[in-house]
Motif scaffolding. Structure first.
Motif, mmCIF file in Angstrom:
data_model
loop_
_atom_site.group_PDB
_atom_site.id
_atom_site.type_symbol
_atom_site.label_atom_id
_atom_site.label_comp_id
_atom_site.label_asym_id
_atom_site.label_seq_id
_atom_site.Cartn_x
_atom_site.Cartn_y
_atom_site.Cartn_z
ATOM 1 N N ILE A 111 -9.608 -2.850 12.495
ATOM 2 C CA ILE A 111 -8.611 -2.093 13.328
ATOM 3 C C ILE A 111 -8.336 -2.686 14.522
ATOM 4 O O ILE A 111 -7.236 -2.953 15.017
ATOM 5 N N ALA A 112 -9.280 -3.579 15.202
ATOM 6 C CA ALA A 112 -9.037 -4.471 16.058
ATOM 7 C C ALA A 112 -8.150 -5.725 15.925
ATOM 8 O O ALA A 112 -7.286 -5.757 16.850
ATOM 9 N N GLU A 113 -7.982 -6.199 14.769
ATOM 10 C CA GLU A 113 -7.098 -7.183 14.383
ATOM 11 C C GLU A 113 -5.612 -6.587 14.327
ATOM 12 O O GLU A 113 -4.918 -7.050 14.768
ATOM 13 N N ALA A 114 -5.667 -5.662 13.610
ATOM 14 C CA ALA A 114 -4.379 -4.513 13.722
ATOM 15 C C ALA A 114 -3.746 -4.466 14.923
ATOM 16 O O ALA A 114 -2.564 -4.812 15.120
ATOM 17 N N ASN A 115 -4.601 -3.975 15.916
ATOM 18 C CA ASN A 115 -4.131 -3.851 17.235
ATOM 19 C C ASN A 115 -3.791 -4.905 17.984
ATOM 20 O O ASN A 115 -2.739 -4.977 18.398
ATOM 21 N N LYS A 116 -4.410 -6.033 17.583
ATOM 22 C CA LYS A 116 -4.063 -7.306 18.425
ATOM 23 C C LYS A 116 -2.641 -7.621 17.854
ATOM 24 O O LYS A 116 -1.996 -8.284 18.663
ATOM 25 N N ILE A 117 -2.651 -7.484 16.405
ATOM 26 C CA ILE A 117 -1.006 -7.856 16.097
ATOM 27 C C ILE A 117 0.153 -6.958 16.115
ATOM 28 O O ILE A 117 1.084 -7.001 15.879
ATOM 29 N N GLY A 118 -0.424 -5.833 16.816
ATOM 30 C CA GLY A 118 0.533 -4.697 16.840
ATOM 31 C C GLY A 118 0.910 -3.854 15.945
ATOM 32 O O GLY A 118 2.328 -3.436 15.545
ATOM 33 N N THR A 119 0.314 -3.501 14.745
ATOM 34 C CA THR A 119 0.482 -2.949 13.525
ATOM 35 C C THR A 119 -0.266 -1.772 13.087
ATOM 36 O O THR A 119 -1.495 -1.595 13.755
ATOM 37 N N GLN A 120 0.063 -0.818 12.663
ATOM 38 C CA GLN A 120 -0.842 0.365 12.154
ATOM 39 C C GLN A 120 -1.194 0.084 10.652
ATOM 40 O O GLN A 120 -0.389 0.077 9.847
ATOM 41 N N MET A 121 -2.558 0.262 10.418
ATOM 42 C CA MET A 121 -2.898 0.129 9.014
ATOM 43 C C MET A 121 -3.752 1.176 8.329
ATOM 44 O O MET A 121 -4.406 1.883 8.944
ATOM 45 N N CYS A 122 -3.854 1.093 7.128
ATOM 46 C CA CYS A 122 -4.575 1.802 6.136
ATOM 47 C C CYS A 122 -5.713 0.901 5.869
ATOM 48 O O CYS A 122 -5.265 -0.239 5.385
ATOM 49 N N ILE A 123 -6.843 1.098 5.973
ATOM 50 C CA ILE A 123 -8.070 0.352 5.428
ATOM 51 C C ILE A 123 -8.908 1.074 4.689
ATOM 52 O O ILE A 123 -9.641 1.791 4.894
ATOM 53 N N ALA A 124 -9.242 0.365 3.393
ATOM 54 C CA ALA A 124 -10.294 0.743 2.695
ATOM 55 C C ALA A 124 -11.448 -0.014 2.223
ATOM 56 O O ALA A 124 -10.923 -1.348 2.260
ATOM 57 N N VAL A 125 -12.562 0.335 2.130
ATOM 58 C CA VAL A 125 -13.737 -0.713 1.806
ATOM 59 C C VAL A 125 -14.281 0.072 0.684
ATOM 60 O O VAL A 125 -14.781 1.430 0.495
ATOM 61 N N VAL A 126 -14.726 -1.037 -0.559
ATOM 62 C CA VAL A 126 -15.183 -0.229 -1.725
ATOM 63 C C VAL A 126 -16.395 -0.988 -1.833
ATOM 64 O O VAL A 126 -16.892 -1.930 -1.337
ATOM 65 N N ASP A 127 -17.487 -0.182 -2.618
ATOM 66 C CA ASP A 127 -18.748 -0.807 -2.895
ATOM 67 C C ASP A 127 -18.531 -1.643 -4.312
ATOM 68 O O ASP A 127 -17.296 -1.945 -4.695
ATOM 69 N N SER A 128 -19.547 -2.252 -4.606
ATOM 70 C CA SER A 128 -19.646 -3.333 -5.700
ATOM 71 C C SER A 128 -19.120 -2.589 -7.075
ATOM 72 O O SER A 128 -18.542 -3.172 -8.119
ATOM 73 N N GLY A 129 -19.216 -1.289 -7.188
ATOM 74 C CA GLY A 129 -18.688 -0.686 -8.503
ATOM 75 C C GLY A 129 -17.113 -0.110 -8.291
ATOM 76 O O GLY A 129 -16.699 0.618 -8.962
ATOM 77 N N ALA A 130 -16.517 -0.674 -7.192
ATOM 78 C CA ALA A 130 -15.163 -0.098 -6.969
ATOM 79 C C ALA A 130 -15.038 1.092 -6.493
ATOM 80 O O ALA A 130 -13.989 1.815 -6.388
ATOM 81 N N ASP A 131 -15.927 1.674 -5.961
ATOM 82 C CA ASP A 131 -15.940 3.143 -5.465
ATOM 83 C C ASP A 131 -15.983 3.111 -4.033
ATOM 84 O O ASP A 131 -16.281 2.284 -3.160
ATOM 85 N N LEU A 132 -15.077 3.973 -3.447
ATOM 86 C CA LEU A 132 -14.798 4.070 -2.001
ATOM 87 C C LEU A 132 -16.121 4.381 -1.350
ATOM 88 O O LEU A 132 -16.936 5.338 -1.419
ATOM 89 N N LYS A 133 -16.087 3.487 -0.035
ATOM 90 C CA LYS A 133 -17.199 3.463 0.724
ATOM 91 C C LYS A 133 -16.946 4.169 1.993
ATOM 92 O O LYS A 133 -17.614 4.750 2.755
ATOM 93 N N ALA A 134 -15.748 3.504 2.562
ATOM 94 C CA ALA A 134 -15.102 3.946 3.928
ATOM 95 C C ALA A 134 -13.661 3.839 3.831
ATOM 96 O O ALA A 134 -13.233 2.879 3.238
ATOM 97 N N PHE A 135 -13.162 4.546 4.673
ATOM 98 C CA PHE A 135 -11.592 4.529 4.899
ATOM 99 C C PHE A 135 -11.101 4.937 6.033
ATOM 100 O O PHE A 135 -11.745 5.875 6.543
ATOM 101 N N THR A 136 -10.246 4.233 6.514
ATOM 102 C CA THR A 136 -9.273 4.918 7.867
ATOM 103 C C THR A 136 -7.970 4.605 7.811
ATOM 104 O O THR A 136 -7.501 3.766 7.004
#
Length: 144
Positions: free
Chosen positions: A16-41
């Motif tokens: 999010i900090a990097e996206a703000n730095k370059i002036g863009t809005q992003m969707c960001i997903a983190v998955v675990d090693s089983g490719a299951d969603l761990k966190a999202f924004t």
């Protein structure tokens, strides 16, 4: 071993900090090693269509242990992975997905980012991985 919730949240905050730095809005997903969603924004103003893309980029990076842009290079017509994007209920084979590995080089998850140019997506995803402190590993396919 899976990426922890704390690592996933730290990665998202850095992305999010990097996206703000370059002036863009992003969707960001983190998955675990089983490719299951761990966190999202989904940042304010980020495209709804980028939700699915971010998640698929993270899953693709996790499934194959390499950056999605690298898979994209290999999946061009005539390439050894041509057509791979049609497998696994749909993959994303352009930049913005980066594996997350532990200090032993073991895959523990991946991050996927969507919402801007593929160059910006990769930059923001890499910022998320870098903050976890695992980016200085020896050369591996996912390090470019």
């Amino acid at each position: 071993m899976h990426v922890s919730y704390e690592q996933a949240e730290k990665a998202i905050a850095a992305a999010i900090a990097e996206a703000n730095k370059i002036g863009t809005q992003m969707c960001i997903a983190v998955v675990d090693s089983g490719a299951d969603l761990k966190a999202f924004t989904r940042m304010n103003g980020a495209w709804v269509g980028s939700i699915d893309i971010a998640l698929k980029k993270a899953k693709t990076a996790c499934f194959f242990g390499m950056n999605t842009g690298q898979i994209g290079q290999l999946s061009q017509p005539g390439g050894p992975l041509y057509g791979i994007e049609h497998s696994n209920d749909g993959l994303i084979t352009f930049p913005g997905g980066v594996p997350i590995v532990d200090e032993d080089g073991v895959l523990i998850g991946a991050i996927g980012v969507s919402g801007s140019s593929v160059e910006n997506d990769h930059q923001v995803a890499k910022a998320g991985v870098d903050v976890i402190g695992l980016a200085d590993l020896p050369s591996h396919p996912w390090r470019t």
